[in-house]
Design an enzyme around this catalytic site. Structure first.
Site, PDB file in Angstrom:
ATOM      1  N   GLN A  28      12.640  50.373  96.684  1.00 57.99           N
ATOM      2  CA  GLN A  28      11.374  51.447  96.990  1.00 57.99           C
ATOM      3  C   GLN A  28      10.409  51.770  96.038  1.00 57.99           C
ATOM      4  O   GLN A  28       9.195  51.411  96.421  1.00 57.99           O
ATOM      5  CB  GLN A  28      12.286  52.848  97.184  1.00 57.99           C
ATOM      6  CG  GLN A  28      11.358  54.015  97.603  1.00 57.99           C
ATOM      7  CD  GLN A  28      11.891  55.034  98.293  1.00 57.99           C
ATOM      8  OE1 GLN A  28      12.767  55.040  99.293  1.00 57.99           O
ATOM      9  NE2 GLN A  28      11.715  56.474  97.696  1.00 57.99           N
ATOM     10  N   ASP A  75      24.720  67.686  86.330  1.00 60.23           N
ATOM     11  CA  ASP A  75      24.210  67.927  87.401  1.00 60.23           C
ATOM     12  C   ASP A  75      24.756  69.307  88.042  1.00 60.23           C
ATOM     13  O   ASP A  75      25.559  69.983  87.781  1.00 60.23           O
ATOM     14  CB  ASP A  75      25.104  66.842  88.613  1.00 60.23           C
ATOM     15  CG  ASP A  75      24.109  66.770  89.634  1.00 60.23           C
ATOM     16  OD1 ASP A  75      23.617  65.605  89.833  1.00 60.23           O
ATOM     17  OD2 ASP A  75      24.128  67.536  90.773  1.00 60.23           O
ATOM     18  N   HIS A  90      20.961  61.519  92.781  1.00 60.46           N
ATOM     19  CA  HIS A  90      21.148  62.195  91.698  1.00 60.46           C
ATOM     20  C   HIS A  90      21.383  61.197  90.539  1.00 60.46           C
ATOM     21  O   HIS A  90      20.920  61.591  89.518  1.00 60.46           O
ATOM     22  CB  HIS A  90      22.866  63.088  91.754  1.00 60.46           C
ATOM     23  CG  HIS A  90      22.348  64.373  92.807  1.00 60.46           C
ATOM     24  ND1 HIS A  90      22.660  65.477  92.353  1.00 60.46           N
ATOM     25  CD2 HIS A  90      22.062  64.404  94.130  1.00 60.46           C
ATOM     26  CE1 HIS A  90      22.310  66.186  93.561  1.00 60.46           C
ATOM     27  NE2 HIS A  90      22.174  65.494  94.636  1.00 60.46           N
TER      28      HIS A  90
HETATM   29  N1  UDP Z   1      16.048  54.751  97.285  1.00 58.64           N
HETATM   30  C1  UDP Z   1      15.930  53.204  97.002  1.00 58.64           C
HETATM   31  N2  UDP Z   1      16.078  52.321  98.317  1.00 58.64           N
HETATM   32  C2  UDP Z   1      16.480  52.617  99.358  1.00 58.64           C
HETATM   33  C3  UDP Z   1      16.748  54.125  99.568  1.00 58.64           C
HETATM   34  C4  UDP Z   1      16.522  54.918  98.729  1.00 58.64           C
HETATM   35  O1  UDP Z   1      15.599  52.782  96.048  1.00 58.64           O
HETATM   36  O2  UDP Z   1      16.675  51.998 100.181  1.00 58.64           O
HETATM   37  C5  UDP Z   1      16.193  55.534  96.126  1.00 58.64           C
HETATM   38  C6  UDP Z   1      14.610  56.323  96.192  1.00 58.64           C
HETATM   39  O3  UDP Z   1      13.647  55.400  95.633  1.00 58.64           O
HETATM   40  C7  UDP Z   1      15.130  57.476  95.639  1.00 58.64           C
HETATM   41  C8  UDP Z   1      16.697  57.762  95.988  1.00 58.64           C
HETATM   42  O4  UDP Z   1      17.096  56.425  96.134  1.00 58.64           O
HETATM   43  O5  UDP Z   1      14.996  57.523  94.059  1.00 58.64           O
HETATM   44  C9  UDP Z   1      16.877  58.695  97.047  1.00 58.64           C
HETATM   45  O6  UDP Z   1      16.313  59.905  96.575  1.00 58.64           O
HETATM   46  P1  UDP Z   1      15.923  61.202  97.305  1.00 58.64           P
HETATM   47  O7  UDP Z   1      15.939  62.337  96.680  1.00 58.64           O
HETATM   48  O8  UDP Z   1      14.556  60.769  97.996  1.00 58.64           O
HETATM   49  O9  UDP Z   1      16.753  61.127  98.806  1.00 58.64           O
HETATM   50  P2  UDP Z   1      18.412  61.309  99.033  1.00 58.64           P
HETATM   51  O10 UDP Z   1      18.862  60.004  99.025  1.00 58.64           O
HETATM   52  O11 UDP Z   1      18.987  62.094  97.880  1.00 58.64           O
HETATM   53  O12 UDP Z   1      18.489  62.027 100.444  1.00 58.64           O
END
Ligand code: UDP
Length: 474
Positions: free
Chosen positions: A343, A115, A20
């Site tokens: 990522q 949010d 978020h």
């Molecule tokens: N992310 C990252 N590195 C990691 C894990 C996650 O940069 O090792 C970032 C990813 O690029 C995304 C966010 O964290 O922007 C995760 O959001 P997502 O909606 O995919 O999944 P959630 O974490 O909410 O399950």
């Protein structure tokens, strides 16, 4: 527009979870790039995760972790010692209302973007006559499907959890099973997740509108359906991750990497184009050790180059959770990142040719923006809906074969299935066709946020509307 040339002042209030916080910071940066004075409201620890490359204002309010019995300093969902404490975290989040309102009263911004998980913030905004936009953080597709489930309850027509049923009235024929979402949450809105979702929905309906991290060309039928059939006011401004243009911005996004970012880039430079699969399951999921071993063996057997991000909950026991000798055997073609990965930096590298994802909406959209085909491995939240969009509507995904909604991957996937899905997305004629479609979407994504693209125009429409409202009030 009229004569008031003062910059709009917008407050952004993201929930304390990386899925978020990260997109909301990107949205705040997008607004800033168009002359808005953007301020992020968050807790002290989460303020550390906001990229130092931005010039956003930050205001903090203390997080009352101890008041609800959470460990001191537990300010982000990824710090919860156990998923059972999830609702305690929400209890603490609800206590933010009073200090948040003090801030609103003092600062009186022109708009609040808050949010979905702060449903009470619509009351806060109303108190001070500030328009509130809700940020949901998922696809139009998932929102339309969830509305249909809520209205028609088609799951009542099946007798088992594994029997497919049609989600009525959607632009495409979409089928799901009861095991792929949380039926209880649709049935019991008095407590737990059901109450949280019902409150969130009700507060969304009372808001000025919704801001959506998607782009029109990606899911036009669903964007139109949401706005014109369901009559929801929504502005579509994504994919917002694309605002991270250079290496420094991509590195600074979210938490500090558990790997040397430049070493990671160097490693990628040494690989052939489209030859590496990136494997990551978001910021909060963690698998049982047996599942990690199956992923390791599946990746090894696939013969494909990989970067695999492993997140383990602090509760997990043994350190020897990978198969013996695994990292030695794959050292020339695989990297294991334990913790946080950069990522977007990785996904955008030309050597990366596929993405194994849990279908969290940010990850899905980051994969799409990078033009990548995906292996879909949904776990919880609305991830099974996103899988449907990726595989059945956009046709850029291969399912790994998970059938059951579970927070931490309890529906085990064998090493054979991992190997098969990774090879299917990376090699062969069908893989090339899928990659071609994914590349096309990647191009459309970048076009949408560029000057005069659909998301750029929607953002400007929103800013014009907010300016007009300010002028009418003054
Ligand atoms: N992310 C990252 N590195 C990691 C894990 C996650 O940069 O090792 C970032 C990813 O690029 C995304 C966010 O964290 O922007 C995760 O959001 P997502 O909606 O995919 O999944 P959630 O974490 O909410 O399950």
């Amino acid at each position: 527009m009229g004569s008031d040339s003062r910059p709009l002042r917008v407050f952004f209030f993201p929930f304390m979870a990386h899925g978020h916080l990260i997109p909301m910071v990107d949205i705040a940066r997008l607004f800033s790039s168009q002359g808005v004075h953007s301020t992020i409201i968050t807790t002290p620890l989460n303020a550390n995760y906001i990229s130092k490359t931005t010039s956003l204002s930050i205001k903090t309010i203390p997080f009352p972790a101890a008041e609800v019995g959470l460990p001191d300093g537990c300010e982000n969902i990824d710090m919860l010692p156990s998923p059972d404490l999830f609702f305690k975290f929400f209890q603490a989040a609800n206590l933010l209302q009073a200090p948040f309102e003090n801030l609103l009263e003092l600062e009186r911004p022109d708009c609040l973007i808050s949010d979905i998980f702060f449903p009470w913030s619509v009351d806060s905004a109303e108190k001070f006559n500030i328009p509130r936009l809700v940020f949901h953080g998922t696809s139009f597709f998932a929102m339309c499907a969830m509305e249909s489930l809520k209205t028609h309850k088609p799951y009542k027509s099946v007798s088992t959890d594994s029997e497919p049923f049609l989600i009525p009235n959607l632009p495409d024929e979409i089928k799901m099973t009861k095991s792929q979402f949380t039926v209880d949450a649709w049935e019991d809105t008095e407590k737990g997740l059901g109450k949280l979702l019902a409150d969130a929905r009700a507060s969304g309906l009372r808001s000025f509108g919704m801001i959506v991290n998607s782009f029109h060309e990606l899911e036009p039928a669903y964007a139109d359906y949401y706005k014109n059939v369901l009559n929801m006011k929504a502005w579509c401004v994504g994919p917002v991750s694309v605002c991270n243009r250079n290496v420094e911005e991509k590195i600074a996004r979210g938490k500090k990497s558990a790997i040397d970012d430049h070493e990671c880039l160097k490693w990628l430079e040494g690989k052939q184009p489209d030859s590496v699969v990136y494997v990551c399951f978001g910021s909060s999921a963690s698998f049982p050790d047996e599942q990690l071993r199956d992923i390791a063996l599946g990746l090894e057997e696939s013969g494909v180059n990989f970067i695999w991000v492993i997140r383990r909950s602090s509760e997990s026991g043994s350190k020897d959770y990978l198969p013996e000798g695994f990292e030695d055997r794959v050292k020339d073609r695989g990297i294991v990142i334990r913790g946080w990965a950069p990522q977007v930096l990785i996904l955008d590298h030309p050597s990366v040719g596929g993405f194994v994802t849990h279908c969290g909406w940010n990850s899905a959209l980051e994969g799409i923006s990078a033009g990548l085909p995906m292996v879909t491995w949904p776990l919880f939240a609305e991830q099974f809906f996103n899988q449907k969009l990726i595989k059945d509507v956009l046709k850029v995904g291969v399912e790994v074969g998970v059938q059951k909604w579970s927070r931490n991957g309890e529906d085990r996937v064998t090493k054979e299935k991992v190997e098969k899905a990774v090879r299917a997305v990376m090699v062969g004629e069908e893989a090339e066709e899928r990659r071609g479609r994914a590349r096309q979407l990647g191009k459309l994504a970048k076009k949408a946020v560029a000057k005069d693209g659909s998301s750029y125009i929607d953002l400007h429409n929103l800013l014009d509307e907010l300016k007009l409202r300010r002028e009418t009030l003054s």
